[in-house]
Design a protein around this motif. Structure first.
Motif, PDB file in Angstrom:
ATOM      1  N   VAL A 190       0.870  -1.172   0.000  1.00  0.00           N
ATOM      2  CA  VAL A 190       0.000   0.000   0.000  1.00  0.00           C
ATOM      3  C   VAL A 190       0.906   1.219   0.000  1.00  0.00           C
ATOM      4  O   VAL A 190       1.581   1.500   0.986  1.00  0.00           O
ATOM      5  CB  VAL A 190      -0.939   0.018   1.226  1.00  0.00           C
ATOM      6  CG1 VAL A 190      -1.812   1.264   1.203  1.00  0.00           C
ATOM      7  CG2 VAL A 190      -1.782  -1.250   1.291  1.00  0.00           C
ATOM      8  N   CYS A 204       1.061   4.841   0.242  1.00  0.00           N
ATOM      9  CA  CYS A 204       0.264   5.989   0.691  1.00  0.00           C
ATOM     10  C   CYS A 204       0.589   7.261  -0.080  1.00  0.00           C
ATOM     11  O   CYS A 204      -0.294   8.079  -0.310  1.00  0.00           O
ATOM     12  CB  CYS A 204       0.473   6.235   2.178  1.00  0.00           C
ATOM     13  SG  CYS A 204      -0.064   4.865   3.204  1.00  0.00           S
ATOM     14  N   ASP A 210      -1.373   6.729  -3.399  1.00  0.00           N
ATOM     15  CA  ASP A 210      -2.813   6.597  -3.199  1.00  0.00           C
ATOM     16  C   ASP A 210      -3.455   7.850  -2.618  1.00  0.00           C
ATOM     17  O   ASP A 210      -4.614   8.137  -2.890  1.00  0.00           O
ATOM     18  CB  ASP A 210      -3.124   5.419  -2.269  1.00  0.00           C
ATOM     19  CG  ASP A 210      -2.820   4.069  -2.889  1.00  0.00           C
ATOM     20  OD1 ASP A 210      -2.488   4.010  -4.086  1.00  0.00           O
ATOM     21  OD2 ASP A 210      -2.914   3.053  -2.159  1.00  0.00           O
ATOM     22  N   ILE A 225      -9.536   0.310   1.673  1.00  0.00           N
ATOM     23  CA  ILE A 225      -8.204  -0.259   1.886  1.00  0.00           C
ATOM     24  C   ILE A 225      -8.170  -1.152   3.124  1.00  0.00           C
ATOM     25  O   ILE A 225      -7.490  -2.178   3.120  1.00  0.00           O
ATOM     26  CB  ILE A 225      -7.109   0.839   1.927  1.00  0.00           C
ATOM     27  CG1 ILE A 225      -5.728   0.208   1.681  1.00  0.00           C
ATOM     28  CG2 ILE A 225      -7.122   1.613   3.232  1.00  0.00           C
ATOM     29  CD1 ILE A 225      -5.537  -0.396   0.325  1.00  0.00           C
ATOM     30  N   ILE A 254       2.537  -1.337   4.417  1.00  0.00           N
ATOM     31  CA  ILE A 254       1.974  -0.014   4.188  1.00  0.00           C
ATOM     32  C   ILE A 254       3.110   0.980   4.363  1.00  0.00           C
ATOM     33  O   ILE A 254       3.791   0.965   5.390  1.00  0.00           O
ATOM     34  CB  ILE A 254       0.832   0.282   5.174  1.00  0.00           C
ATOM     35  CG1 ILE A 254      -0.263  -0.771   5.028  1.00  0.00           C
ATOM     36  CG2 ILE A 254       0.279   1.685   4.957  1.00  0.00           C
ATOM     37  CD1 ILE A 254      -1.358  -0.672   6.050  1.00  0.00           C
ATOM     38  N   SER A 294       0.506   6.446   6.658  1.00  0.00           N
ATOM     39  CA  SER A 294       0.462   4.998   6.890  1.00  0.00           C
ATOM     40  C   SER A 294      -0.034   4.653   8.302  1.00  0.00           C
ATOM     41  O   SER A 294      -0.833   3.719   8.446  1.00  0.00           O
ATOM     42  CB  SER A 294       1.797   4.330   6.562  1.00  0.00           C
ATOM     43  OG  SER A 294       2.873   4.967   7.168  1.00  0.00           O
TER      44      SER A 294
END
Length: 146
Positions: free
Chosen positions: A32, A34, A37, A70, A86, A95
């Protein structure tokens, strides 16, 4: 910094996301990012007060929707024995916010206990203050009013 917060859920700075050996050794199969995103956050700076307030409301709503999506994906991955990493630039705000919301949602802990859990692993998170507290509070409100 690379820390396992709970089994299967890792947090790190951006630099570790490209470390293939680390990802392989820790069996991390879902990343993930961050920074990528959540690049829509903080775009309200420099606008007049009225426009800034509207943009901030939009950011909270969009971030809140992202948190629901998420955290569900993270839960699904961990449930399928896929470890999750993350990461963001400095692991201070973005995060930890995602991990906090994940722990609240699936760990069944309140905000304060979730924060304490995170701070035992990462003492410097949310310093000097929680930047996304409005979003976290909205997430909690919607989570428990469904």
């Amino acid at each position: 910094m690379k820390i396992e917060i709970i089994p299967g859920l890792w947090i790190s700075s951006k630099s570790y996301s490209n470390n293939a050996e680390f990802l392989r050794d820790k069996n991390i199969g879902f990343l993930v990012n961050c920074q990528k995103d959540l690049e829509f956050l903080g775009k309200s700076d420099g606008y007049s007060d009225q426009i800034r307030m509207n943009l901030e409301k939009y950011e909270v709503l969009k971030f809140n929707k992202y948190l629901f999506e998420i955290t569900e994906r993270i839960y699904s991955k961990i449930k399928d024995n896929v470890n999750v990493l993350i990461f963001c630039e400095n692991t201070i705000q973005k995060s930890p916010t995602i991990i906090l919301c994940y722990i609240i949602r699936y760990g069944m802990l309140n905000k304060e206990n979730s924060m304490e859990l995170l701070k035992t692993k990462c003492p410097d998170i949310f310093k000097p203050f929680i930047m996304y507290e409005k979003t976290i509070d909205k997430f909690i409100e919607e989570l428990f009013n469904k």
